[in-house]
Design a protein around this motif. Structure first.
Motif, PDB file in Angstrom:
ATOM      1  N   PHE A  34      50.280  55.228  39.101  1.00 41.51           N
ATOM      2  CA  PHE A  34      49.560  56.462  39.399  1.00 41.51           C
ATOM      3  C   PHE A  34      48.134  56.388  38.867  1.00 41.51           C
ATOM      4  CE2 PHE A  34      48.420  60.749  37.692  1.00 41.51           C
ATOM      5  CZ  PHE A  34      48.241  61.406  38.902  1.00 41.51           C
ATOM      6  N   GLY A  35      47.978  55.869  37.660  1.00 36.80           N
ATOM      7  CA  GLY A  35      46.644  55.750  37.092  1.00 36.80           C
ATOM      8  C   GLY A  35      45.787  54.738  37.833  1.00 36.80           C
ATOM      9  N   LEU A  36      46.366  53.563  38.122  1.00 33.13           N
ATOM     10  CA  LEU A  36      45.598  52.494  38.769  1.00 33.13           C
ATOM     11  C   LEU A  36      45.136  52.870  40.169  1.00 33.13           C
ATOM     12  CD1 LEU A  36      47.612  49.311  37.702  1.00 33.13           C
ATOM     13  CD2 LEU A  36      45.373  50.068  36.856  1.00 33.13           C
ATOM     14  N   MET A  37      45.907  53.693  40.879  1.00 33.79           N
ATOM     15  CA  MET A  37      45.503  54.033  42.233  1.00 33.79           C
ATOM     16  C   MET A  37      44.227  54.872  42.258  1.00 33.79           C
ATOM     17  SD  MET A  37      48.001  55.088  45.371  1.00 33.79           S
ATOM     18  CE  MET A  37      47.620  56.806  45.677  1.00 33.79           C
ATOM     19  N   HIS A  38      43.865  55.468  41.119  1.00 34.12           N
ATOM     20  CA  HIS A  38      42.625  56.243  41.057  1.00 34.12           C
ATOM     21  C   HIS A  38      41.393  55.344  41.064  1.00 34.12           C
ATOM     22  CE1 HIS A  38      45.432  59.438  40.002  1.00 34.12           C
ATOM     23  NE2 HIS A  38      44.468  60.292  40.292  1.00 34.12           N
ATOM     24  N   LEU A  39      41.599  54.026  40.884  1.00 33.44           N
ATOM     25  CA  LEU A  39      40.478  53.095  41.009  1.00 33.44           C
ATOM     26  C   LEU A  39      39.902  53.139  42.425  1.00 33.44           C
ATOM     27  CD1 LEU A  39      42.015  49.991  39.192  1.00 33.44           C
ATOM     28  CD2 LEU A  39      40.170  51.448  38.308  1.00 33.44           C
ATOM     29  N   SER A  40      40.770  53.421  43.398  1.00 31.79           N
ATOM     30  CA  SER A  40      40.346  53.404  44.798  1.00 31.79           C
ATOM     31  C   SER A  40      39.403  54.537  45.149  1.00 31.79           C
ATOM     32  CB  SER A  40      41.571  53.458  45.723  1.00 31.79           C
ATOM     33  OG  SER A  40      42.220  54.711  45.634  1.00 31.79           O
ATOM     34  N   ILE A  41      39.346  55.563  44.316  1.00 32.53           N
ATOM     35  CA  ILE A  41      38.439  56.684  44.599  1.00 32.53           C
ATOM     36  C   ILE A  41      37.281  56.742  43.601  1.00 32.53           C
ATOM     37  CG2 ILE A  41      40.030  58.122  45.902  1.00 32.53           C
ATOM     38  CD1 ILE A  41      40.784  59.578  43.387  1.00 32.53           C
ATOM     39  N   GLY A  42      37.044  55.603  42.927  1.00 35.46           N
ATOM     40  CA  GLY A  42      35.825  55.476  42.140  1.00 35.46           C
ATOM     41  C   GLY A  42      35.936  55.693  40.654  1.00 35.46           C
ATOM     42  N   PHE A  43      37.132  55.929  40.134  1.00 38.43           N
ATOM     43  CA  PHE A  43      37.274  56.103  38.693  1.00 38.43           C
ATOM     44  C   PHE A  43      37.286  54.745  37.996  1.00 38.43           C
ATOM     45  CE2 PHE A  43      38.918  60.197  40.147  1.00 38.43           C
ATOM     46  CZ  PHE A  43      38.338  61.069  39.233  1.00 38.43           C
ATOM     47  N   SER A  44      36.850  54.726  36.746  1.00 42.03           N
ATOM     48  CA  SER A  44      36.814  53.491  35.958  1.00 42.03           C
ATOM     49  C   SER A  44      38.210  53.148  35.442  1.00 42.03           C
ATOM     50  CB  SER A  44      35.865  53.667  34.766  1.00 42.03           C
ATOM     51  OG  SER A  44      36.377  54.672  33.885  1.00 42.03           O
ATOM     52  N   PHE A  45      38.348  51.951  34.871  1.00 40.80           N
ATOM     53  CA  PHE A  45      39.632  51.543  34.296  1.00 40.80           C
ATOM     54  C   PHE A  45      40.025  52.463  33.132  1.00 40.80           C
ATOM     55  CE2 PHE A  45      39.140  47.493  36.545  1.00 40.80           C
ATOM     56  CZ  PHE A  45      40.453  47.233  36.892  1.00 40.80           C
ATOM     57  N   SER A  46      39.048  52.858  32.328  1.00 42.96           N
ATOM     58  CA  SER A  46      39.353  53.729  31.192  1.00 42.96           C
ATOM     59  C   SER A  46      39.820  55.102  31.671  1.00 42.96           C
ATOM     60  CB  SER A  46      38.126  53.883  30.284  1.00 42.96           C
ATOM     61  OG  SER A  46      37.007  54.374  31.020  1.00 42.96           O
ATOM     62  N   ALA A  47      39.179  55.631  32.712  1.00 40.72           N
ATOM     63  CA  ALA A  47      39.613  56.918  33.265  1.00 40.72           C
ATOM     64  C   ALA A  47      40.995  56.783  33.900  1.00 40.72           C
ATOM     65  CB  ALA A  47      38.602  57.410  34.299  1.00 40.72           C
ATOM     66  N   SER A  48      41.240  55.651  34.557  1.00 38.50           N
ATOM     67  CA  SER A  48      42.542  55.426  35.182  1.00 38.50           C
ATOM     68  C   SER A  48      43.648  55.364  34.133  1.00 38.50           C
ATOM     69  CB  SER A  48      42.516  54.124  35.999  1.00 38.50           C
ATOM     70  OG  SER A  48      41.604  54.236  37.071  1.00 38.50           O
ATOM     71  N   LEU A  49      43.321  54.834  32.953  1.00 36.78           N
ATOM     72  CA  LEU A  49      44.287  54.820  31.858  1.00 36.78           C
ATOM     73  C   LEU A  49      44.660  56.239  31.455  1.00 36.78           C
ATOM     74  CD1 LEU A  49      45.913  53.257  29.727  1.00 36.78           C
ATOM     75  CD2 LEU A  49      43.868  53.290  28.268  1.00 36.78           C
TER      76      LEU A  49
END
Length: 262
Positions: free
Chosen positions: A207-222
């Motif tokens: 769920f966190g990693l899929m937010h990378l696809s909409i421009g969030f950073s790795f830290s935000a995805s964590l």
């Protein structure tokens, strides 16, 4: 925890391939993505015990790839405003739901996503206290409400007026679709075929990693992964997806009004 992963090496490999696929697709790294698909097919053919888990991940990643391509096609073909682009992006999550649903139907597997009435009186045992799920969620909403309120009051009133309708649409679509995908179909399917620990871990990180696809950073995805863990906790303790959808909706609305989405 280490003992669990040593005992379940194939499941660990499947999870790592799934996470890698989410990252590679998010950044349009096609060669690596094709390698992940190939590895999943090899495990599918070599490990009958974990065949359906491999299919879940393969289908999810294939649907996610289609989701990305469709979003790119819409961006290239149409002159969309930022609000329209975001709403289209979130609406296209239906492609992932459809892919997973078709997979279950094709293999005659029951599609379940905790759609029963919430068990509000279920007791949660904490280190020095026990409380009902309802009071635990109410406390969580109050804490998050205070945090978002401190950010919302810093916004111009004209901005808040302009994003109310968008915020409602975004929050409804996003909370329903993301919860049906992650805490619904995937969590329930993995829990039946592996363990609750594995299902919660994979769905929360994914769920966190899929937010990378909409421009969030790795830290935000964590941070989103920790949110996914909280949503899974809510679903498992209430035996229902509806409280998680409500909680998710309120968080999304707070993000829009505080300026985190636009």
């Amino acid at each position: 925890m280490l003992h669990y992963w040593r005992k379940n090496g194939v499941l660990l490999l499947l999870a790592l391939l799934f996470f890698a696929g989410l990252i590679l697709i998010s950044f349009s790294m096609e060669r690596g993505m094709y390698l992940v698909f190939l590895c999943l097919l090899v495990i599918y053919s070599r490990s009958p015990k974990h065949r359906f888990v491999a299919l879940i991940f393969f289908t999810f990643l294939g649907s996610f790839f289609l989701f990305q391509l469709t979003n790119q096609l819409l961006a290239d073909r149409f002159d969309l405003s930022e609000e329209q682009r975001i709403l289209c992006n979130r609406s296209l999550l239906i492609l992932i739901i459809a892919g997973l649903y078709i997979l279950h139907l094709f293999y005659k597997q029951k599609v379940s996503f905790f759609q029963q009435k919430p068990e509000w009186n279920h007791r949660i045992v904490l280190p020095f206290h026990s409380t009902s799920v309802f009071h635990f969620l109410l406390l969580g909403l109050i804490i998050n409400g205070v945090i978002f309120a401190s950010l919302i009051i810093q916004q111009e009133f004209s901005y808040l007026q302009s994003v109310v309708v968008f915020g409602l649409l975004f929050s409804i679509i996003n909370s329903v679709f993301e919860e049906v995908i992650w805490r619904g179909i995937v969590l329930s399917s993995l829990q039946k075929r592996t363990s609750l620990f594995y299902a919660v871990t994979v769905t929360s990180i994914g769920f966190g990693l899929m937010h990378l696809s909409i421009g969030f950073s790795f830290s935000a995805s964590l941070l989103f992964s920790f949110a996914g863990l909280a949503y899974a906790f809510i679903v498992w303790n209430t035996k229902s997806i509806y409280p998680a959808i409500l909680f998710h909706f309120i968080i999304n609305m707070g993000m829009v009004l505080s300026g985190w989405v636009l």
